[in-house]
Design a protein around this motif. Structure first.
Motif, PDB file in Angstrom:
ATOM      1  N   ASN A 192       0.838  -1.225   0.256  1.00  0.00           N
ATOM      2  CA  ASN A 192       0.134   0.100  -0.137  1.00  0.00           C
ATOM      3  C   ASN A 192       0.795   1.405  -0.128  1.00  0.00           C
ATOM      4  OD1 ASN A 192      -2.756  -1.065   0.035  1.00  0.00           O
ATOM      5  ND2 ASN A 192      -2.857  -0.786   1.900  1.00  0.00           N
ATOM      6  N   MET A 193       1.897   1.203   1.197  1.00  0.00           N
ATOM      7  CA  MET A 193       3.223   2.276   0.167  1.00  0.00           C
ATOM      8  C   MET A 193       3.108   2.674  -0.702  1.00  0.00           C
ATOM      9  SD  MET A 193       5.405   2.060   4.598  1.00  0.00           S
ATOM     10  CE  MET A 193       6.471   2.437   3.760  1.00  0.00           C
ATOM     11  N   LEU A 194       3.637   1.186  -1.196  1.00  0.00           N
ATOM     12  CA  LEU A 194       4.283   1.626  -2.648  1.00  0.00           C
ATOM     13  C   LEU A 194       3.749   1.787  -3.753  1.00  0.00           C
ATOM     14  CD1 LEU A 194       6.551  -1.464  -3.185  1.00  0.00           C
ATOM     15  CD2 LEU A 194       7.521   0.413  -2.943  1.00  0.00           C
ATOM     16  N   GLU A 195       2.161   1.889  -3.383  1.00  0.00           N
ATOM     17  CA  GLU A 195       0.880   1.937  -4.589  1.00  0.00           C
ATOM     18  C   GLU A 195       1.046   3.653  -4.138  1.00  0.00           C
ATOM     19  OE1 GLU A 195      -1.665  -0.063  -6.894  1.00  0.00           O
ATOM     20  OE2 GLU A 195       0.205   0.239  -6.293  1.00  0.00           O
ATOM     21  N   SER A 196       0.596   4.314  -3.002  1.00  0.00           N
ATOM     22  CA  SER A 196       0.418   5.319  -2.505  1.00  0.00           C
ATOM     23  C   SER A 196       1.023   6.397  -2.961  1.00  0.00           C
ATOM     24  CB  SER A 196      -0.046   5.691  -0.714  1.00  0.00           C
ATOM     25  OG  SER A 196       0.768   5.147  -0.473  1.00  0.00           O
ATOM     26  N   LYS A 197       2.348   6.180  -3.448  1.00  0.00           N
ATOM     27  CA  LYS A 197       4.071   7.155  -4.070  1.00  0.00           C
ATOM     28  C   LYS A 197       3.428   7.779  -4.954  1.00  0.00           C
ATOM     29  CE  LYS A 197       7.587   5.971  -0.886  1.00  0.00           C
ATOM     30  NZ  LYS A 197       8.559   5.008  -0.475  1.00  0.00           N
TER      31      LYS A 197
END
Lengths: 197, 196
Positions: A192-197
């Motif tokens: 999710n962190m990677l996605e939200s960047k």
């Protein structure tokens, strides 16, 4: 059908990677990922079932009556699962012993039935093949990755090879059941962190 | 009505096809599965039962029929003589069939050793029949013609605590092997003599 075959294949590897994006089929994900080997074995078995059932469901999609479609899908899936079980017993017996009950349980894995119902029943054979293969490989990668995290931390090995030498104190928690939940949660978090960047 | 017929026909064809496919794959893999089971499940049990045998008991095996049932007989050679056999039998335990491999000394018809091969007993309770060497050691040296029983049933075997049913199953299977062995002994001897 705007998407290309490659797109259908690739979406299974990231955008719709089963345990993390679709959050489906978590039972084997949590249960068998004690080691990388188990994870990949389970993933390969599921991929085979997924590809074969997707092809067959797609081939028969105009013949199968709507009212009994689920029953038909289950027959198709169960057949291929039994094929996997027999073949695995014959040629990879130690792996079969480790995966045990989770091989027959592929029948009720929501990913397989989900792809048959949501994709293969509406798309042509080649697209269904690409979809099954993509989702299957994505599932295998996810299981392998979770298995790697748990095996490295919990046992100090990777694919049975010792990594840190004898001084390493294994973090046993990770190969127990709670470790599976924590590991999966952390991986979802990273995704999710990677996605939200 | 038409719809109904179609449903029945499609399902019938599908199940028929699936049954045929599975039957052929089962036939095709049966032999390989047996080899794998011998190697990974029964192999270690046979090796420990016929410990110190000069030959490979798994290679020197033959099948023998008692009525409808077929038994695999594994032959062990000691002091240059083929005088030990291991036979497997099954009895119903707490969680399903319990497979027991019994080694028999053919010179005096006594039990060489007993080992549990396959089972689905409760881990930590019934599973000790396989994991606890003290339990199966009780069978060692017993005469094969006498039935084996747990002490609760008036026999000589101390049952595993908390796993009486499993213990009874092991006794039952061992007794069965004894009966089959005594019945088929002439045949077994004949087979062994033609083996080499």
């Amino acid at each position: 059908m705007a998407k290309s075959i490659t797109q259908e294949f690739v979406k299974g590897l990231w955008a719709e990677i089963p345990p993390f994006r679709l959050v489906l089929g978590l039972c084997p994900v949590l249960a068998v990922t004690k080691t990388v080997e188990n994870g990949i074995g389970m993933g390969a078995a599921t991929t085979f079932v997924l590809v074969c059932s997707n092809i067959l469901v797609s081939l028969l999609r105009n013949i199968i009556p709507d009212k009994v479609r689920i029953a038909c899908y289950i027959i198709i899936i169960a057949t291929f699962v039994t094929v996997v079980e027999l073949v695995m017993q014959a040629y990879a017996y130690p792996l079969f012993l480790k995966l045990g009950i989770f091989i027959p349980l592929i029948v009720v894995n929501c990913i397989v039935l989900g792809r048959a119902e949501a994709f293969a029943a509406k798309n042509s054979v080649v697209y269904s093949l690409a979809d099954g293969l993509g989702i299957g490989i994505g599932f295998t990668l996810a299981l392998g990755a979770l298995g790697a995290v748990r095996e490295v931390l919990g046992n100090g090995t990777f694919y049975g090879i010792s990594l840190f030498g004898p001084s390493f104190e294994p973090f046993k928690f990770m190969v127990e059941a709670p470790g599976a939940f924590v590991g999966l949660g952390l991986m979802l978090c990273v995704m999710n962190m990677l996605e939200s960047k | 009505m038409n719809d109904m017929v179609k449903m029945v026909v499609v399902l019938t064809i599908l199940t028929g096809f699936s049954g045929g496919l599975l039957a052929s794959i089962r036939n095709g893999t049966a032999e390989q599965i047996e080899i794998q089971q011998l190697k990974f499940v029964k192999g270690p049990a046979i090796k420990s039962i016929l410990e110190g045998a000069e030959n490979d008991p798994i290679a020197d095996r033959f099948k023998i029929k008692d009525g409808e049932k077929e038994y695999s007989v594994f032959v062990g050679k000691f002091d240059g003589k083929a005088n030990a056999v291991a036979i497997e039998s099954f009895a119903t335990g707490f969680g399903g069939p319990v497979g027991v491999m019994v080694g028999i000394n053919m010179d005096d018809d006594s039990v060489l050793a007993v080992g549990v091969t396959t089972h689905a007993e409760t881990p930590g309770l019934g599973s000790r029949a396989k994991d606890d060497p003290g339990f199966v050691a009780q069978f060692k040296g017993g005469a094969i013609k006498d039935p084996f029983k747990v002490s609760k049933d008036g026999g000589q075997i101390n049952a595993l605590s908390g796993a009486t049913i499993t213990s009874q199953a092991v006794c039952q299977a061992t007794t069965d092997v004894g009966n089959v062995y005594l019945k088929l002994k002439p045949k077994i001897q004949e087979k062994i003599s033609t083996m080499k």
